[in-house]
Design an enzyme around this catalytic site. Structure first.
Site, PDB file in Angstrom:
ATOM      1  N   SER A  11      -7.067  -3.294   2.886  1.00 23.81           N
ATOM      2  CA  SER A  11      -6.483  -2.365   1.927  1.00 23.81           C
ATOM      3  C   SER A  11      -6.952  -0.942   2.208  1.00 23.81           C
ATOM      4  O   SER A  11      -8.152  -0.639   2.103  1.00 23.81           O
ATOM      5  CB  SER A  11      -6.885  -2.757   0.504  1.00 23.81           C
ATOM      6  OG  SER A  11      -6.552  -1.697  -0.378  1.00 23.81           O
ATOM      7  N   HIS A  34      -2.563  -3.137   4.052  1.00 19.68           N
ATOM      8  CA  HIS A  34      -2.220  -3.287   2.631  1.00 19.68           C
ATOM      9  C   HIS A  34      -2.229  -1.905   1.976  1.00 19.68           C
ATOM     10  O   HIS A  34      -3.227  -1.180   2.015  1.00 19.68           O
ATOM     11  CB  HIS A  34      -3.252  -4.209   1.976  1.00 19.68           C
ATOM     12  CG  HIS A  34      -2.974  -4.570   0.560  1.00 19.68           C
ATOM     13  ND1 HIS A  34      -2.114  -5.591   0.193  1.00 19.68           N
ATOM     14  CD2 HIS A  34      -3.453  -4.067  -0.600  1.00 19.68           C
ATOM     15  CE1 HIS A  34      -2.089  -5.696  -1.122  1.00 19.68           C
ATOM     16  NE2 HIS A  34      -2.885  -4.769  -1.637  1.00 19.68           N
ATOM     17  N   ASP A  36      -1.749   0.064  -1.500  1.00 16.53           N
ATOM     18  CA  ASP A  36      -1.709  -0.083  -2.958  1.00 16.53           C
ATOM     19  C   ASP A  36      -1.014   1.114  -3.600  1.00 16.53           C
ATOM     20  O   ASP A  36      -1.550   2.225  -3.604  1.00 16.53           O
ATOM     21  CB  ASP A  36      -3.139  -0.214  -3.503  1.00 16.53           C
ATOM     22  CG  ASP A  36      -3.763  -1.549  -3.151  1.00 16.53           C
ATOM     23  OD1 ASP A  36      -3.170  -2.585  -3.504  1.00 16.53           O
ATOM     24  OD2 ASP A  36      -4.838  -1.561  -2.521  1.00 16.53           O
ATOM     25  N   MET A  38       0.095   2.768  -6.938  1.00 19.14           N
ATOM     26  CA  MET A  38      -0.217   2.721  -8.376  1.00 19.14           C
ATOM     27  C   MET A  38       0.382   3.933  -9.066  1.00 19.14           C
ATOM     28  O   MET A  38       0.323   5.041  -8.534  1.00 19.14           O
ATOM     29  CB  MET A  38      -1.733   2.730  -8.582  1.00 19.14           C
ATOM     30  CG  MET A  38      -2.476   1.643  -7.827  1.00 19.14           C
ATOM     31  SD  MET A  38      -4.225   1.660  -8.262  1.00 19.14           S
ATOM     32  CE  MET A  38      -4.875   0.481  -7.078  1.00 19.14           C
ATOM     33  N   HIS A  67       1.823  -3.147  -1.912  1.00 13.47           N
ATOM     34  CA  HIS A  67       1.551  -3.814  -3.183  1.00 13.47           C
ATOM     35  C   HIS A  67       1.849  -2.819  -4.295  1.00 13.47           C
ATOM     36  O   HIS A  67       1.086  -1.872  -4.508  1.00 13.47           O
ATOM     37  CB  HIS A  67       0.075  -4.272  -3.196  1.00 13.47           C
ATOM     38  CG  HIS A  67      -0.384  -4.849  -4.493  1.00 13.47           C
ATOM     39  ND1 HIS A  67      -1.719  -5.010  -4.794  1.00 13.47           N
ATOM     40  CD2 HIS A  67       0.302  -5.335  -5.566  1.00 13.47           C
ATOM     41  CE1 HIS A  67      -1.836  -5.556  -6.002  1.00 13.47           C
ATOM     42  NE2 HIS A  67      -0.625  -5.750  -6.491  1.00 13.47           N
ATOM     43  N   MET A  69       1.933  -1.603  -7.841  1.00 14.36           N
ATOM     44  CA  MET A  69       1.415  -1.764  -9.199  1.00 14.36           C
ATOM     45  C   MET A  69       2.056  -0.660 -10.029  1.00 14.36           C
ATOM     46  O   MET A  69       1.423   0.340 -10.377  1.00 14.36           O
ATOM     47  CB  MET A  69      -0.119  -1.664  -9.177  1.00 14.36           C
ATOM     48  CG  MET A  69      -0.768  -2.911  -8.592  1.00 14.36           C
ATOM     49  SD  MET A  69      -2.437  -2.613  -7.997  1.00 14.36           S
ATOM     50  CE  MET A  69      -2.041  -1.992  -6.374  1.00 14.36           C
ATOM     51  N   MET A 138      -3.736 -12.233  -7.819  1.00 18.30           N
ATOM     52  CA  MET A 138      -4.785 -11.209  -7.952  1.00 18.30           C
ATOM     53  C   MET A 138      -6.107 -11.868  -8.327  1.00 18.30           C
ATOM     54  O   MET A 138      -6.157 -12.668  -9.270  1.00 18.30           O
ATOM     55  CB  MET A 138      -4.411 -10.180  -9.023  1.00 18.30           C
ATOM     56  CG  MET A 138      -3.281  -9.224  -8.660  1.00 18.30           C
ATOM     57  SD  MET A 138      -3.575  -8.259  -7.160  1.00 18.30           S
ATOM     58  CE  MET A 138      -5.056  -7.312  -7.612  1.00 18.30           C
ATOM     59  N   ASP A 176      -6.045 -11.009  -3.385  1.00 18.16           N
ATOM     60  CA  ASP A 176      -6.355  -9.580  -3.337  1.00 18.16           C
ATOM     61  C   ASP A 176      -7.363  -9.247  -4.431  1.00 18.16           C
ATOM     62  O   ASP A 176      -7.086  -9.445  -5.609  1.00 18.16           O
ATOM     63  CB  ASP A 176      -5.044  -8.782  -3.539  1.00 18.16           C
ATOM     64  CG  ASP A 176      -5.253  -7.277  -3.535  1.00 18.16           C
ATOM     65  OD1 ASP A 176      -6.356  -6.812  -3.199  1.00 18.16           O
ATOM     66  OD2 ASP A 176      -4.278  -6.571  -3.881  1.00 18.16           O
TER      67      ASP A 176
HETATM   68  C1  DX5 Z   1      -6.743  -3.512  -6.563  1.00 22.64           C
HETATM   69  C2  DX5 Z   1      -5.985  -3.489  -5.281  1.00 22.64           C
HETATM   70  C3  DX5 Z   1      -6.693  -4.062  -4.118  1.00 22.64           C
HETATM   71  C4  DX5 Z   1      -7.972  -3.355  -3.732  1.00 22.64           C
HETATM   72  C5  DX5 Z   1      -8.904  -4.381  -3.194  1.00 22.64           C
HETATM   73  O1  DX5 Z   1      -5.864  -3.200  -7.588  1.00 22.64           O
HETATM   74  O2  DX5 Z   1      -4.772  -4.223  -5.420  1.00 22.64           O
HETATM   75  O3  DX5 Z   1      -5.835  -4.142  -2.984  1.00 22.64           O
HETATM   76  O4  DX5 Z   1      -7.814  -2.350  -2.779  1.00 22.64           O
HETATM   77  O5  DX5 Z   1     -10.126  -3.801  -2.967  1.00 22.64           O
HETATM   78  P1  DX5 Z   1     -11.447  -4.669  -2.762  1.00 22.64           P
HETATM   79  O6  DX5 Z   1     -11.218  -5.532  -1.546  1.00 22.64           O
HETATM   80  O7  DX5 Z   1     -12.484  -3.651  -2.585  1.00 22.64           O
HETATM   81  O8  DX5 Z   1     -11.613  -5.518  -3.990  1.00 22.64           O
HETATM   82 ZN    ZN Z   2      -3.599  -4.598  -3.596  1.00 21.02          ZN
END
Ligand code: DX5
Ligand code: ZN
Length: 224
Positions: A11, A34, A36, A38, A67, A69, A138, A176
């Site tokens: 990620s 990956h 993210d 948001m 991903h 969110m 998750m 994840d």
């Molecule tokens: C959290 C994200 C993850 C995050 C994981 O909302 O979806 O992808 O980056 O980070 P680690 O591996 O540090 O938990």
């Molecule tokens: Zn993620």
């Protein structure tokens, strides 16, 4: 357990946002990057959106695993496939018409996936297996990297893997959140085959070695 390949998706949330190109180049030996996305509404954090994904897709040595969110993925998710992502995951909690959204993502040429927050059960969404290429379970509350792995989510991983096996076809099961050397083995044993890791990869001194290490530990647990 599944017999599909074990894949690592670091990620970039944990990479240096001032130098994402270098962050991507550092994980050239991984299977995916990956990303993210948001929106500060679905989760209390704001990262990046479509224009940045488009730019990253142009320079990334590996396909992007987006991903989302975000609220209203029905409206926005297909645009990330159009922007060049190889896989687009949206949350079932935010979608109004997940079937149409998954179909729209696939029609743009990307893999479609649905994500479940820790409090969201899988059973009501079982029929979506006919429409998706991957289910993301998750293992932390979405929103931030660096949180502790939620062991209680492994039961859901097992449930999804069983449903996928019963159904047949190649549907990946992704985990994840908090995935690291000490947690990836249990994920493999529960049936996951795609592993997102942020801090465990980018927090390491040698990023490529961290990817290789996760891969090796995952492989050892599938055999063992
Ligand atoms: C959290 C994200 C993850 C995050 C994981 O909302 O979806 O992808 O980056 O980070 P680690 O591996 O540090 O938990
Ligand atoms: Zn993620």
């Amino acid at each position: 357990m599944s017999d599909s390949p074990l894949q690592i998706s670091p990620s970039i949330l944990a990479a240096d946002f001032a130098d994402l190109r270098a962050g991507l180049e550092a994980i050239a030996t991984a299977d995916w990057a990956h990303v993210d996305v948001m929106d500060n509404h679905f989760v209390p954090n704001l990262t990046l959106g479509r224009p940045v994904v488009e730019a990253l897709a142009r320079v990334s040595p590996v396909p992007l695993d987006c991903h989302l969110m975000i609220e209203d993925p029905d409206r926005w998710a297909p645009g990330y496939a159009e922007a060049g992502a190889g896989s687009v995951t949206f949350h079932v909690e935010a979608a109004t018409d997940p079937v149409a959204t998954a179909r729209a993502i696939r029609s743009e040429g990307a893999r479609a996936a649905v994500a479940l927050k820790p409090g969201t059960p899988f059973a009501p969404y079982r029929d979506l297996l006919d429409e998706v290429d991957m289910v993301l379970v998750m293992t932390v509350e979405p929103g931030f990297g660096g949180q502790s792995f939620m062991t209680d989510q492994l039961a859901k991983v097992r449930q999804v893997r069983e449903a996928v096996s019963r159904r047949g076809g190649e549907i990946w099961v992704q985990v994840d959140g908090g995935v690291a050397q000490d947690t990836i083995g249990a994920c493999v044993e529960a049936g996951a085959d795609v592993f997102v890791a942020g801090s465990a990869v980018y927090g390491a001194e040698d990023v490529a070695a961290a990817v290789a290490g996760l891969r090796a530990t995952a492989a050892a647990h599938r055999c063992g």
